[in-house]
Design an enzyme around this catalytic site. Sequence first.
Site, short mmCIF file in Angstrom:
data_model
loop_
_atom_site.label_atom_id
_atom_site.label_comp_id
_atom_site.label_asym_id
_atom_site.label_seq_id
_atom_site.Cartn_x
_atom_site.Cartn_y
_atom_site.Cartn_z
N SER A 16 -39.90 -8.59 -45.64
CA SER A 16 -40.03 -10.05 -45.62
C SER A 16 -41.09 -10.61 -46.58
O SER A 16 -40.98 -11.76 -46.99
CB SER A 16 -40.30 -10.53 -44.20
OG SER A 16 -41.49 -9.97 -43.70
N LYS A 53 -40.35 -17.04 -47.08
CA LYS A 53 -40.74 -18.39 -46.65
C LYS A 53 -40.36 -19.48 -47.64
O LYS A 53 -40.15 -20.64 -47.26
CB LYS A 53 -42.26 -18.43 -46.43
CG LYS A 53 -42.73 -17.65 -45.21
CD LYS A 53 -42.49 -18.44 -43.94
CE LYS A 53 -43.14 -17.78 -42.73
NZ LYS A 53 -42.84 -18.53 -41.49
#
Lengths: 322, 322
Positions: free
Chosen positions: B306, B55
Site C-alpha cells: 500500500s 492514498k
Amino acid sequence: MNTLPISYQDVVAAAERLRGVAHRTPIFRSRTLDKILGCEVFLKAENLQRGGAFKFRGAYNAISALSHAERAKGICAYSSGNHAQAVALSAQLLGTRAVIVMPADSPQLKLDATRGYGAEVVTYDRYTESREDIAARYTKERGMVLVPPFEHPLVMAGQGTCAMEILEDVPDLDALIVCTSGGGFLSGSATAVKGKTPNILVYGSEPETADDTKRSMLAGHPVGEGVPSTICDGLQTTRPGDMTFAVNKALVTDILLTSDTEVLTAMKFMFERLKLVVEPSGANALAALMSNRSLFSNKRVAVTLSGGNIDLARFIQLLHNV
Amino acid sequence: MNTLPISYQDVVAAAERLRGVAHRTPIFRSRTLDKILGCEVFLKAENLQRGGAFKFRGAYNAISALSHAERAKGICAYSSGNHAQAVALSAQLLGTRAVIVMPADSPQLKLDATRGYGAEVVTYDRYTESREDIAARYTKERGMVLVPPFEHPLVMAGQGTCAMEILEDVPDLDALIVCTSGGGFLSGSATAVKGKTPNILVYGSEPETADDTKRSMLAGHPVGEGVPSTICDGLQTTRPGDMTFAVNKALVTDILLTSDTEVLTAMKFMFERLKLVVEPSGANALAALMSNRSLFSNKRVAVTLSGGNIDLARFIQLLHNV
C-alpha cells in the site's frame, strides 16, 4: 567503425533473443530529482531485471546463441557478483547446467541466489587459489563453455539491449550515463545509441578510486590498476577489456568519476524518493549525474540503475550514518 | 447491496477521473515467493504510486469532483501520514491550495514532502491540541473543504481503482488481500472486486495489536480501541468508519492479523528479493499472506503493497536486527 568488435546489428539480434525473456524494465521519473538537478532525468531500473541486474541480458544472449551440442556440455563462469546469478539463471532457463566459481567469502545472499537458480557453486579461497585454474578444469576437462563477464561480443551486445529500450521509450534524449567496470555494459550501450541516434552523447561512470577506464581513455589504450578500494563492489575490475575498450574509446564522450559519499547520497535518494533498492554500483551513474549537474543543465538525461543486489545487512552498514 | 454507501459504478467513475493522472502501478512477481508460499502471488506496487501510497487515488478523486467554486476556497486535511501528501499533491495538480494539519513531531521526511507539494503545513502539539479544532478553523472560517482520510464515498471509491487495475491485469484471481485501518482502501477494493468478479474472495489485514476491524466484524458493528502499539504507523486508526465498515461487513471474507515480526520479515523480503522499499503498513498484507499460507495454498492471490513512505533512518532502526 567497421572494425569495432560489435555492431548495432548485433544489439538488434540480441534484442530478438531476449524478447519475452528479459524484463523490459520500467523507466522512473522524479519531479524532485529534476528540480534538484536542473535537467530531465530518466532512470532505467535494471535493478528490477531478472537476476537483479543488467547482467542477465548479456549472459542469456551468449548462452542462447550456443549450438545445442555446445550448450549440452554445460556452462562455466567465475564471478563474485551479478554475473554469477545471470549465468545461473540463463543456464536454467535454457535447460543446461552451470558451474559458477565463486569466492568462499561471497555474501551469503549471492551464494544462495546463485544456487537458487540451480547452479553448482564451486567456492575457492581468493587468497590462495586461482579462479581461472578452477574454471579451466571445467572447460578443458569437461568441455563446458566459459561465459566471461564482459570481454565477449555476445555479452557486450546483450548488455546493449538496455539502451535500445531507453531509446524506444524516451524521445529526444540528449545523453546517457552508464557505469563501467570491465566495459561490457558501456560498450553495448554506446553501440546501441550511436547506431540509432548518433547525436546522443554517451558517458561512462566509475569510482574515482577505480578509474582504470578514465585513465585508459587518456592513455588511448587499456591500462590496469590494483584492486581498487570502493563501496561499488561491482566496479572493481582492474582493467578494461581490449574489445570493450576499443568500442568505448571510439564511441564514448567521457568518463565521469564518483566518490563513495556521492554514491551513498544517490542510494539514499533512490530509497526515500523512488522506493527503489539500488546497490552501490547501481547508483554510480546517478551519483555521476548528481556531481556533474552543470554538464547536463536543461538536458534530457537517461541514467541506468544497473543493479539492486545488496543484502539488507550490508545496506544498513553502508547507510546508517548517511 | 443497494444500500451500501458506494457502488461499483462509483469506482468506475473514479477510474475515469484518475486516468492519466494516477500511475498505473506495476504488478511484481517472484518465483521465489511463489515457491516459499505454495501459491501464485501478484504484488501490486502502490508504493510506487504518486505521493508514495494508494492514498493519492482517493484524495484526487474527492478533490477533482468538487465544483470550481468549492475548489477555489482551498482544501484542508489532517493527517500525520500518507493522506497528507496525497491531499497536498492532488490540490497542487488541481490548481488549488491545501492546508494540512500535522503533528509537530511528524517525521521530517513527511513534513518536507508535504511542503514540497506546495501545501501549507500547520503543526500542532498532539498531546495538548486538537487537530479537529484547528481544521475547523480553516473549514468554518475560510470555507475550505475538508477531505477526510477514509470516511467519504469519493475517497473510498478512489481507493477502489487499485483493485480494478489488478482485476484487469491478473486473470483468474482467487483472492485479494488489502490492509485496513479506517477501512477506506479495503471497502473500495471490495466494492471493485465484488462488482466485477464476485467469486474472488477479499481479505483485510491489520496488526494483531490494532485489530479494531477484526473485532468489529465479530461484533457486527464498529468498535473502537485505544491508540494501538504497532510498527505499522499507517494502521493506527482507533475505529473503523461507519460507511467503510458497512461495506466491509457486507463484502469482506475475513480479517487476517499480523505480528510486527511478520511485517519486518515481509519488508526484508521485499527489499532483498524485489528491490522495493515498502513501509511497515505497506508490508502488512504480504505479512498476512506469509503467515496464513495454508489458507491460500495453490491459489492465485493478489496482495497490495500500500505504501513506501519510510525514511531511511527509521527503516534502519526497524530492520537492523532482522
